[in-house]
Design a protein around this motif. Structure first.
Motif, PDB file in Angstrom:
ATOM      1  N   ALA A 340       0.835  -1.208   0.000  1.00  0.00           N
ATOM      2  CA  ALA A 340       0.000   0.000   0.000  1.00  0.00           C
ATOM      3  C   ALA A 340       0.871   1.260   0.000  1.00  0.00           C
ATOM      4  O   ALA A 340       0.553   2.259  -0.680  1.00  0.00           O
ATOM      5  CB  ALA A 340      -0.915  -0.012   1.219  1.00  0.00           C
ATOM      6  N   LEU A 341       1.970   1.232   0.745  1.00  0.00           N
ATOM      7  CA  LEU A 341       2.890   2.374   0.785  1.00  0.00           C
ATOM      8  C   LEU A 341       3.510   2.628  -0.587  1.00  0.00           C
ATOM      9  O   LEU A 341       3.636   3.784  -1.027  1.00  0.00           O
ATOM     10  CB  LEU A 341       3.985   2.110   1.826  1.00  0.00           C
ATOM     11  N   MET A 342       3.874   1.568  -1.283  1.00  0.00           N
ATOM     12  CA  MET A 342       4.450   1.709  -2.617  1.00  0.00           C
ATOM     13  C   MET A 342       3.426   2.279  -3.604  1.00  0.00           C
ATOM     14  O   MET A 342       3.787   3.030  -4.510  1.00  0.00           O
ATOM     15  CB  MET A 342       4.961   0.359  -3.118  1.00  0.00           C
ATOM     16  N   GLU A 343       2.157   1.929  -3.419  1.00  0.00           N
ATOM     17  CA  GLU A 343       1.112   2.500  -4.271  1.00  0.00           C
ATOM     18  C   GLU A 343       1.043   4.011  -4.094  1.00  0.00           C
ATOM     19  O   GLU A 343       0.930   4.762  -5.075  1.00  0.00           O
ATOM     20  CB  GLU A 343      -0.233   1.860  -3.945  1.00  0.00           C
ATOM     21  N   GLU A 344       1.104   4.471  -2.854  1.00  0.00           N
ATOM     22  CA  GLU A 344       1.090   5.918  -2.579  1.00  0.00           C
ATOM     23  C   GLU A 344       2.287   6.596  -3.239  1.00  0.00           C
ATOM     24  O   GLU A 344       2.157   7.661  -3.873  1.00  0.00           O
ATOM     25  CB  GLU A 344       1.135   6.162  -1.068  1.00  0.00           C
ATOM     26  N   LEU A 345       3.458   5.981  -3.079  1.00  0.00           N
ATOM     27  CA  LEU A 345       4.677   6.558  -3.636  1.00  0.00           C
ATOM     28  C   LEU A 345       4.621   6.624  -5.159  1.00  0.00           C
ATOM     29  O   LEU A 345       5.022   7.629  -5.773  1.00  0.00           O
ATOM     30  CB  LEU A 345       5.880   5.717  -3.189  1.00  0.00           C
ATOM     31  N   LEU A 390      15.117  -2.441  -5.095  1.00  0.00           N
ATOM     32  CA  LEU A 390      15.095  -1.479  -3.997  1.00  0.00           C
ATOM     33  C   LEU A 390      15.268  -2.164  -2.645  1.00  0.00           C
ATOM     34  O   LEU A 390      14.913  -3.332  -2.479  1.00  0.00           O
ATOM     35  CB  LEU A 390      13.779  -0.697  -3.997  1.00  0.00           C
ATOM     36  N   GLN A 391      15.818  -1.416  -1.696  1.00  0.00           N
ATOM     37  CA  GLN A 391      15.871  -1.862  -0.310  1.00  0.00           C
ATOM     38  C   GLN A 391      14.534  -1.517   0.336  1.00  0.00           C
ATOM     39  O   GLN A 391      14.155  -0.348   0.420  1.00  0.00           O
ATOM     40  CB  GLN A 391      17.013  -1.163   0.435  1.00  0.00           C
ATOM     41  N   CYS A 392      13.813  -2.526   0.786  1.00  0.00           N
ATOM     42  CA  CYS A 392      12.464  -2.305   1.305  1.00  0.00           C
ATOM     43  C   CYS A 392      12.486  -1.794   2.745  1.00  0.00           C
ATOM     44  O   CYS A 392      13.241  -2.301   3.585  1.00  0.00           O
ATOM     45  CB  CYS A 392      11.649  -3.589   1.231  1.00  0.00           C
ATOM     46  N   CYS A 393      11.643  -0.811   2.993  1.00  0.00           N
ATOM     47  CA  CYS A 393      11.463  -0.285   4.345  1.00  0.00           C
ATOM     48  C   CYS A 393      10.114   0.411   4.388  1.00  0.00           C
ATOM     49  O   CYS A 393       9.456   0.603   3.368  1.00  0.00           O
ATOM     50  CB  CYS A 393      12.586   0.681   4.720  1.00  0.00           C
ATOM     51  N   MET A 394       9.671   0.801   5.552  1.00  0.00           N
ATOM     52  CA  MET A 394       8.369   1.470   5.690  1.00  0.00           C
ATOM     53  C   MET A 394       8.514   2.985   5.732  1.00  0.00           C
ATOM     54  O   MET A 394       7.614   3.697   6.172  1.00  0.00           O
ATOM     55  CB  MET A 394       7.668   0.969   6.952  1.00  0.00           C
ATOM     56  N   ASP A 395       9.639   3.497   5.248  1.00  0.00           N
ATOM     57  CA  ASP A 395       9.896   4.938   5.205  1.00  0.00           C
ATOM     58  C   ASP A 395       9.771   5.405   3.764  1.00  0.00           C
ATOM     59  O   ASP A 395      10.623   5.111   2.920  1.00  0.00           O
ATOM     60  CB  ASP A 395      11.297   5.226   5.757  1.00  0.00           C
ATOM     61  N   LYS A 396       8.699   6.167   3.480  1.00  0.00           N
ATOM     62  CA  LYS A 396       8.443   6.593   2.105  1.00  0.00           C
ATOM     63  C   LYS A 396       9.561   7.447   1.555  1.00  0.00           C
ATOM     64  O   LYS A 396       9.955   7.324   0.386  1.00  0.00           O
ATOM     65  CB  LYS A 396       7.120   7.345   2.026  1.00  0.00           C
ATOM     66  N   ALA A 397      10.132   8.312   2.394  1.00  0.00           N
ATOM     67  CA  ALA A 397      11.197   9.192   1.939  1.00  0.00           C
ATOM     68  C   ALA A 397      12.436   8.399   1.529  1.00  0.00           C
ATOM     69  O   ALA A 397      13.068   8.683   0.498  1.00  0.00           O
ATOM     70  CB  ALA A 397      11.577  10.179   3.048  1.00  0.00           C
ATOM     71  N   SER A 398      12.755   7.357   2.301  1.00  0.00           N
ATOM     72  CA  SER A 398      13.913   6.522   1.974  1.00  0.00           C
ATOM     73  C   SER A 398      13.673   5.758   0.668  1.00  0.00           C
ATOM     74  O   SER A 398      14.591   5.576  -0.140  1.00  0.00           O
ATOM     75  CB  SER A 398      14.185   5.540   3.112  1.00  0.00           C
TER      76      SER A 398
END
Length: 403
Positions: A340-345, A390-398
């Motif tokens: 879901a976070l990747m969709e937002e990004l 990509l290196q996965c994390c829950m930080d959208k900015a990263s």
């Protein structure tokens, strides 16, 4: 094109016909190529009493029903022999003896196997009329009759003992000296103790006798050179089976030393989009019912493979943007949250990137293609070519910095 299909099935036995039924029902353009009579070895079976729903049916009648069922879903049939293949591209190529070049997104190999023949007079002529190659299929039809078994390996002796449950007497023709069998010691001991089994040593079979049905065999003693006649109503040949996979010699399909094809539980071979079912694959039970099961599994797996292939072409190869493949695990909460976070990004960078979500459970071919073993994962592509992961994390900015 007329010569291009979604699914090509090589072989028209129970495995291939069932695969055709499932392929046709899934609205796949499906072709079954069969070099001989529809039904394969089953066509030579006089009666079948262990296929669910049919208390008693002949092999040809059962296979005719299979074929009609496949035809009702629009499956096409071609009577021809496949002589070579090229599975190196996404669109697989099949060449036939009649010089046809056919293409398919997926191929199911259902060529079966065939008994090793002695090619003696009467063997081919009386096949299905007393000459048999499968005790499980045909033994009970010789109830109270005299039967000859040719061979002394594990299959011959074990199948011969099974036949004694029905036959009055089983006579085994053995090439070797008295007491010498090619089977394992345990089976040999049991066979020697079986009151309904007899052995003819140092001998081979020269001819199967009979006009419409078997009435006897002609036996030659290898020591003396003399011939004799033995009356019987059935002859079972157990001198080996040969998988009909010779046309795959240069195909890169993995086969064992006998020519049988190993597969996984989806009937997948070592090549993507190529499946093997029925008697030409490595398996425990070779029966109509197990062959039908193989065909169903392979066709469903092929359907999903084709869907994945078409999705890849439409959503990835034809995209004018870079593609972010987001691999997720639907049963993992963290994986779903990351997706879901990747969709937002991606929405924030929609001019440059297109997001494609991949469920690891249903689209494992994409995961294998891009060497993804765990979810979540993100692979950046351009025209299908991997740029980076990509290196996965829950930080959208990263995550944004990595784009």
């Amino acid at each position: 094109m007329d010569n291009t299909y979604d699914l090509i099935i090589i072989g028209g036995g129970p495995a291939g016909l069932t695969a055709g039924i499932y392929g046709g029902r899934a609205k796949l353009k499906t072709l079954i190529i069969n070099k001989g009579t529809i039904g394969g070895m089953v066509d030579n079976t006089r009666e079948i009493v262990n296929y669910p729903g049919y208390i008693n049916v002949s092999g040809p009648d059962l296979m005719s029903d299979f074929k009609k069922h496949a035809e009702s879903f629009g499956v096409e049939f071609l009577k021809d022999e496949v002589v070579s293949t090229d599975f190196s591209q996404d669109l697989k190529k099949v060449m036939t003896k009649k010089k046809k070049e056919l293409f398919a997104k997926a191929v199911i190999i259902a060529a079966g196997n065939e008994p090793r023949l002695l090619n003696i007079p009467g063997e081919k002529e009386l096949r299905g009329n007393g000459v048999a190659y499968c005790a499980t299929c045909d033994a009970e039809f010789f109830e109270g009759e005299d039967v000859v078994v040719v061979g002394s390996g594990d299959q011959a002796i074990e199948e011969g003992m099974f036949i004694t449950k029905f036959a009055r007497k089983v006579t085994v023709i053995v090439l070797h000296d008295e007491g010498v069998l090619d089977c394992n010691k345990v089976s040999a001991e049991k066979a020697f103790q079986n009151e309904k089994m007899e052995f003819v040593w140092n001998s081979t079979i020269e001819e199967v006798l009979g006009d419409e049905n078997v009435v006897g065999v002609k036996i030659k003693n290898l020591r003396t050179g003399t011939s004799s006649t033995l009356e019987c109503q059935g002859v079972f040949f157990f001198v080996g089976m040969i998988p009909a996979t010779h046309f795959l010699k240069d195909s890169s399909i993995e086969m064992d030393h006998r020519g049988y094809i190993p597969v996984n539980d989806l009937m997948e071979t070592n090549l993507s989009g190529v499946y093997a079912v029925g008697d030409n694959r490595v398996k425990y039970l070779r029966q109509v019912v197990s062959a039908a099961g193989d065909g169903a599994v392979a066709a469903v797996a092929a359907e999903r493979y084709i869907e994945e292939l078409e999705s890849f072409q439409n959503n990835i190869m034809n995209s004018d943007k870079k593609v972010l493949l987001v691999f997720f695990n639907a049963s993992n909460t963290e994986s779903l949250e990351f997706s879901a976070l990747m969709e937002e990004l991606c929405q924030e960078h929609s001019q440059e990137y297109k997001l494609v979500k991949v469920d690891m459970a249903t689209k494992k071919n994409l995961a294998e293609k891009y060497e993804v073993t765990n979810a979540p994962a993100v692979v950046m592509l351009e025209k299908g070519v991997k740029i980076k992961q990509l290196q996965c994390c829950m930080d959208k900015a990263s995550l944004a910095i990595q784009l």
